[in-house]
Design a protein around this motif. Structure first.
Motif, mmCIF file in Angstrom:
data_model
loop_
_atom_site.group_PDB
_atom_site.id
_atom_site.type_symbol
_atom_site.label_atom_id
_atom_site.label_comp_id
_atom_site.label_asym_id
_atom_site.label_seq_id
_atom_site.Cartn_x
_atom_site.Cartn_y
_atom_site.Cartn_z
ATOM 1 N N GLU A 68 15.489 11.209 16.529
ATOM 2 C CA GLU A 68 16.496 10.296 15.956
ATOM 3 C C GLU A 68 16.651 9.047 16.818
ATOM 4 N N ASP A 69 16.569 9.205 18.136
ATOM 5 C CA ASP A 69 16.653 8.042 19.030
ATOM 6 C C ASP A 69 15.489 7.083 18.809
ATOM 7 N N TYR A 70 14.285 7.625 18.643
ATOM 8 C CA TYR A 70 13.134 6.773 18.358
ATOM 9 C C TYR A 70 13.346 5.999 17.061
ATOM 10 N N GLU A 71 13.815 6.698 16.031
ATOM 11 C CA GLU A 71 14.024 6.030 14.744
ATOM 12 C C GLU A 71 15.118 4.961 14.840
ATOM 13 N N SER A 72 16.173 5.247 15.598
ATOM 14 C CA SER A 72 17.245 4.258 15.708
ATOM 15 C C SER A 72 16.766 2.989 16.410
ATOM 16 N N LYS A 73 15.783 3.132 17.268
ATOM 17 C CA LYS A 73 15.249 1.966 17.980
ATOM 18 C C LYS A 73 14.099 1.296 17.238
ATOM 19 N N LEU A 74 13.190 2.077 16.678
ATOM 20 C CA LEU A 74 11.968 1.530 16.096
ATOM 21 C C LEU A 74 12.030 1.330 14.584
ATOM 22 N N LYS A 75 12.852 2.122 13.904
ATOM 23 C CA LYS A 75 13.073 1.984 12.457
ATOM 24 C C LYS A 75 11.788 2.085 11.622
ATOM 25 N N LEU A 76 10.841 2.898 12.028
ATOM 26 C CA LEU A 76 9.590 3.018 11.283
ATOM 27 C C LEU A 76 9.773 3.688 9.924
ATOM 28 N N ILE A 77 10.623 4.697 9.849
ATOM 29 C CA ILE A 77 10.869 5.355 8.563
ATOM 30 C C ILE A 77 11.590 4.404 7.628
ATOM 31 N N ASP A 78 12.574 3.706 8.139
ATOM 32 C CA ASP A 78 13.295 2.729 7.331
ATOM 33 C C ASP A 78 12.337 1.673 6.784
ATOM 34 N N ARG A 79 11.476 1.171 7.628
ATOM 35 C CA ARG A 79 10.492 0.166 7.206
ATOM 36 C C ARG A 79 9.547 0.741 6.159
ATOM 37 N N HIS A 80 9.075 1.956 6.380
ATOM 38 C CA HIS A 80 8.183 2.634 5.449
ATOM 39 C C HIS A 80 8.843 2.773 4.072
ATOM 40 N N GLU A 81 10.100 3.208 4.048
ATOM 41 C CA GLU A 81 10.806 3.393 2.784
ATOM 42 C C GLU A 81 11.026 2.070 2.065
ATOM 43 N N ARG A 82 11.377 1.017 2.802
ATOM 44 C CA ARG A 82 11.565 -0.300 2.183
ATOM 45 C C ARG A 82 10.254 -0.839 1.633
ATOM 46 N N LEU A 83 9.182 -0.660 2.363
ATOM 47 C CA LEU A 83 7.870 -1.120 1.923
ATOM 48 C C LEU A 83 7.460 -0.422 0.629
ATOM 49 N N HIS A 84 7.623 0.882 0.580
ATOM 50 C CA HIS A 84 7.234 1.627 -0.617
ATOM 51 C C HIS A 84 8.144 1.319 -1.804
ATOM 52 N N ALA A 85 9.416 1.062 -1.554
ATOM 53 C CA ALA A 85 10.305 0.647 -2.649
ATOM 54 C C ALA A 85 9.857 -0.700 -3.203
ATOM 55 N N GLY A 86 9.456 -1.609 -2.324
ATOM 56 C CA GLY A 86 8.953 -2.909 -2.768
ATOM 57 C C GLY A 86 7.667 -2.782 -3.568
ATOM 58 N N ILE A 87 6.775 -1.913 -3.134
ATOM 59 C CA ILE A 87 5.520 -1.698 -3.864
ATOM 60 C C ILE A 87 5.800 -1.055 -5.224
ATOM 61 N N ASP A 88 6.746 -0.120 -5.277
ATOM 62 C CA ASP A 88 7.124 0.484 -6.559
ATOM 63 C C ASP A 88 7.615 -0.586 -7.534
ATOM 64 N N LEU A 89 8.466 -1.480 -7.038
ATOM 65 C CA LEU A 89 8.972 -2.571 -7.868
ATOM 66 C C LEU A 89 7.835 -3.479 -8.324
ATOM 67 N N LEU A 90 6.939 -3.805 -7.407
ATOM 68 C CA LEU A 90 5.785 -4.647 -7.736
ATOM 69 C C LEU A 90 4.940 -4.004 -8.832
ATOM 70 N N GLU A 91 4.694 -2.706 -8.721
ATOM 71 C CA GLU A 91 3.895 -2.014 -9.731
ATOM 72 C C GLU A 91 4.596 -2.018 -11.096
ATOM 73 N N THR A 92 5.907 -1.883 -11.086
ATOM 74 C CA THR A 92 6.668 -1.948 -12.337
ATOM 75 C C THR A 92 6.546 -3.335 -12.959
ATOM 76 N N GLN A 93 6.634 -4.356 -12.132
ATOM 77 C CA GLN A 93 6.519 -5.726 -12.636
ATOM 78 C C GLN A 93 5.107 -6.016 -13.144
ATOM 79 N N ILE A 94 4.116 -5.499 -12.448
ATOM 80 C CA ILE A 94 2.713 -5.683 -12.868
ATOM 81 C C ILE A 94 2.494 -5.070 -14.253
ATOM 82 N N ALA A 95 3.117 -3.925 -14.489
ATOM 83 C CA ALA A 95 2.944 -3.236 -15.777
ATOM 84 C C ALA A 95 3.419 -4.093 -16.947
#
Length: 116
Positions: A68-95
């Motif tokens: 949890e300390d690593y995540e609070s400092k590095l935020k890799l999971i948060d970044r991963h989730e935001r990136l995939h949400a953006g790609i999901d939106l992009l794919e919906t728009q592409i459709a």
């Protein structure tokens, strides 16, 4: 662990482990894998490693806190989730685009999804 909260916690720890596991000590990695991935009980881990259940519990708690300390400092999971949400939106728009534009943009979205 029991119930929906236990499943959420297991999923959270497994996600943290996927990102930060190599930064843990060998013992922390082993105990987390046994408990959260292989579903061993504290007693089973304690017996395998010839230590007390309390010691296993403390090792697990410490490892969870480190993750949890690593995540609070590095935020890799948060970044991963935001990136995939953006790609999901992009794919919906592409459709919704005309067919002649979709193939190239769909390939680009797939490359983004696989870039991690």
């Amino acid at each position: 662990m029991h119930g929906e909260n236990a499943l959420e916690k297991t999923n959270r720890i497994n996600a943290l482990y996927d990102f930060y596991g190599p930064l843990l000590t060998d013992k922390q990695q082993t105990f987390l894998k046994c408990y959260f991935h292989d579903d061993y009980t504290l007693g089973e881990i304690a017996a395998d490693f010839r230590i007390s259940r309390q010691a296993v519990y403390e090792h697990l708690k410490r490892a969870e806190q480190v993750l949890e300390d690593y995540e609070s400092k590095l935020k890799l999971i948060d970044r991963h989730e935001r990136l995939h949400a953006g790609i999901d939106l992009l794919e919906t728009q592409i459709a919704g685009l005309p067919n002649e534009w979709r193939e190239s943009l769909t390939e680009t979205a797939a490359k983004l999804r696989n870039a991690e």
